[in-house]
Design an enzyme around this catalytic site. Structure first.
Site, PDB file in Angstrom:
ATOM      1  N   GLU A 187       0.829  -1.162   0.072  1.00 38.46           N
ATOM      2  CA  GLU A 187      -0.248  -0.004   0.127  1.00 38.46           C
ATOM      3  C   GLU A 187       0.857   1.373   0.011  1.00 38.46           C
ATOM      4  O   GLU A 187       0.740   2.231  -0.838  1.00 38.46           O
ATOM      5  CB  GLU A 187      -0.880  -0.116   1.263  1.00 38.46           C
ATOM      6  N   HIS A 188       1.726   1.211   0.768  1.00 34.11           N
ATOM      7  CA  HIS A 188       2.732   2.370   0.874  1.00 34.11           C
ATOM      8  C   HIS A 188       3.378   2.636  -0.196  1.00 34.11           C
ATOM      9  O   HIS A 188       3.552   3.877  -0.816  1.00 34.11           O
ATOM     10  CB  HIS A 188       3.926   2.084   1.811  1.00 34.11           C
TER      11      HIS A 188
END
Lengths: 428, 428
Positions: B70-71
């Site tokens: 996600e990051h």
């Protein structure tokens, strides 16, 4: 009843002032399920020195008493306020800030019954020596809990670094020592002074019918036969223009340092539309520098100096003004060096014209988004109203805001002598 | 396009499934300023063992990889996703939970441009050995920060006390050690498996025009020529029915102990309407016991054993189910003694009929209030949809819910063998 039409927002606002001085504002939102009602007094943690109407000499009350009084208001001689609300499907809450105390409920049904409950419990204090003593234990525990919290500690570190005398530097809940001095009598003095209807405001948003609702409130108030009251005189100490301390430090068991910094407003003393303009110009300027799409933010983020939690806030009123900016960082000194170099450039050259435009539009969008939320509207409306400003003018102010005004604002605000840095550092 | 009408809510929901498997749901809210778009994959921290479609053998990936991915999705080869959104007045964000990852934006304008940006950045990973290494430092810092947080520690203490084998016991972000093992290649394996459109869902709420919007998304997806993919096989370990540990303890520098307790769901394995019923019956039961208007809450509050922060949550799915209840207390042992005595009575006698009715109505009100908020709708809809449940059925389920069902639920859930208590205690 006065009616104001906000064309751009397609909203109407109804206003009435009752004989006892209570101000009522209603924003009907018939298409909403949720109704939100707030009953607020212009009375917060900074109101520690004042003249009780009818007396001559000012009194100084113990720190944390406004918050203490908020807690006590929920106690009833018989039964429980939360049960009264729950019976009609409503949720209730309250909060105390620097300059106001708000009691609220949200509900989708039985608005009349819930509104009467709200008015009645806030206007019926029930204080005994025993229940005041007991509350000291409960609030003492709350104070200790905040003392554990590195975010709260670094936040108040900024306020203590900025302000030398102003009571905004004191924790809203007070200290264990200050609340020990609170008595039933001082609580009643504060209650009589600040909970008089002429110092209060009722704001309703949601599926309310204005005429009917104002009548209900007027009847409720008339039954209580509250006599008029003169103005409350609040006394605030002189505050120098420079920061009290350039740097504040505390050690706690954290793994990553917290680094917050802020600036004291050299000239607060604004109200009305000027206040709105000052807050919004500051907000747009800060957004160009510190939002996730800002160059400065990205430079710091890519160097691993800040994380997603980096944030800012700004507040100004008649008596005080300040910013608080920052978050976690592995290297507070390097972070502050880069930021202060950048802020010095911004004071000289202003912010990029393109960034100004983007941030201005973003804030207009945020405001419109907020207009979908009764909670957001209620929270902001009263706070600005107590400062003689109309929150619903925000969009007009933002539309008229110029690049020049934001640049001027940044040059004025980022005064190095009015800056403090507050650190929470690992204790090992 | 399928159209569903919810008469009671006066809302419509449009549905389309594209050739590549992507599901699109649109709830038009033309009267709202705010649009809210979420693009989610059914992929979270518990998906650590699975068979990549087209392969035979299961793989086990490092803990925290869904959150790590996600990051990384926000990193672009050129420029910055946040700037792309800011240009069109939108704010973007993302979060990873136990079983899903969601990317979202909110905006009041330029919905088409922002929607294309959302679809494109999530479908365009940019991973290099360098940027994966750099991210380990950033996420490592985030993990350390959560380690400082007594609330987070006590929360995961409950999950570790309850679960012996299931990966729900592992922190969503993983550990410094586990993320050290993440490589560009493992990230791409996870991306290819779980970010295939057939494992994803786009949910839009706000002033969207359904036909036009579906066409825009279909055109966007067609340009990307993504080939179909078989089903993903997820593997979860066996989990005993009793709690792994009756008591978990950790010492931190706090002034007030945190005490959370919880129960493991002995029979999870529900989905669809059964899942909704189970969650709502539990929620109503918990509200009768732990809300601020509940007798038990008030007894504990008046004894100074709990404060306003006392709260609860409950979650169930195919693979796991648990409750987490509690807050700060000066005396964890006395608190748990009183609560467990009360819960034993509730297992025997059920909850009071009148409290059941009040709490049921309150939850209907809460749900209707939530329907005013695009954020609330978006967050809940996808999470339930991934569990084959329709969040908008909540009101019907609540209306049909009986006192008997809630009593049965409480008797089933409060199984002493499936209980754990998690304490964070002062270290001095």
């Amino acid at each position: 009843m006065r009616e104001t039409q906000y064309d751009q927002l397609q909203e109407k606002l109804y206003y009435e002032k009752l004989e006892n001085g209570l101000q009522i504002y209603i924003m009907p939102k018939p298409e909403f399920n949720q109704a939100f009602a707030t009953f607020s007094t212009k009375y917060g943690s900074i109101d520690r020195e004042f003249v009780v109407p009818g007396q001559n000499e000012p009194v100084i009350v113990p720190d944390g008493i406004a918050h203490f009084l908020e807690h006590k208001m929920f106690e009833e001689e018989e039964g429980d306020v939360f049960q009264d609300f729950a019976k009609y499907g409503a949720s209730a809450n309250a909060f105390t800030s620097f300059d106001m105390t708000t009691y609220l409920f949200s509900a989708t049904d039985h608005l009349k019954e819930n509104l009467e409950t709200l008015l009645d419990f806030v206007q019926r204090p029930y204080l005994t020596d025993e229940n005041v003593e007991k509350e000291k234990g409960i609030i003492g525990q709350e104070i200790q809990m905040y003392d554990d919290n590195p975010d709260w500690r670094s936040y108040f570190g900024v306020l203590q670094g900025l302000f030398k005398n102003h009571p905004i530097r004191i924790d809203i809940a007070g200290t264990i020592e200050s609340i020990a001095k609170i008595t039933k009598e001082t609580l009643m003095d504060c209650y009589k002074t600040f909970y008089h209807p002429s110092n209060m405001l009722l704001f309703l948003v949601g599926p309310f019918e204005p005429e009917e609702t104002v009548k209900l409130v007027a009847d409720n108030q008339a039954r209580k036969k509250i006599s008029p009251q003169g103005e409350i005189k609040r006394i605030f100490p002189e505050e120098p223009t420079e920061a009290a301390h350039p740097r504040m430090e505390v050690k706690l068991s954290v793994s990553i340092p917290r680094c917050l910094f802020g600036f004291k407003e050299v000239n607060p003393g604004v109200s009305g539309r000027d206040l709105l303009l000052r807050e919004l110009a500051t907000a747009v300027g800060f957004d160009t520098l510190f939002s996730r799409s800002a160059d400065l933010f990205n430079r710091l983020f890519n160097e691993g100096l800040i994380d997603k939690g980096f944030s800012w806030e700004y507040e100004v009123s008649e008596a005080y003004g300040f910013s608080v900016i920052g978050g976690n960082t592995k290297d507070p000194d390097r972070l502050m060096t880069i930021i202060n170099e950048e802020l010095a450039k911004v004071r000289q050259n202003g912010v990029a014209k393109e960034s100004f435009e983007t941030s201005r539009k973003k804030l207009i969008g945020k405001f419109l988004e907020g207009m979908d939320s009764p909670r957001y509207i209620a929270r902001n409306f009263t706070s600005y109203r107590f400062k003689d400003a109309d929150f619903f003018d925000s969009i007009k102010v933002l539309e008229e805001l110029t690049h020049e005004q934001v640049n001027q604002r940044m040059a004025e605000h980022f005064e190095p002598k009015a800056q403090t840095v507050s650190l929470v550092l690992p204790n090992s």
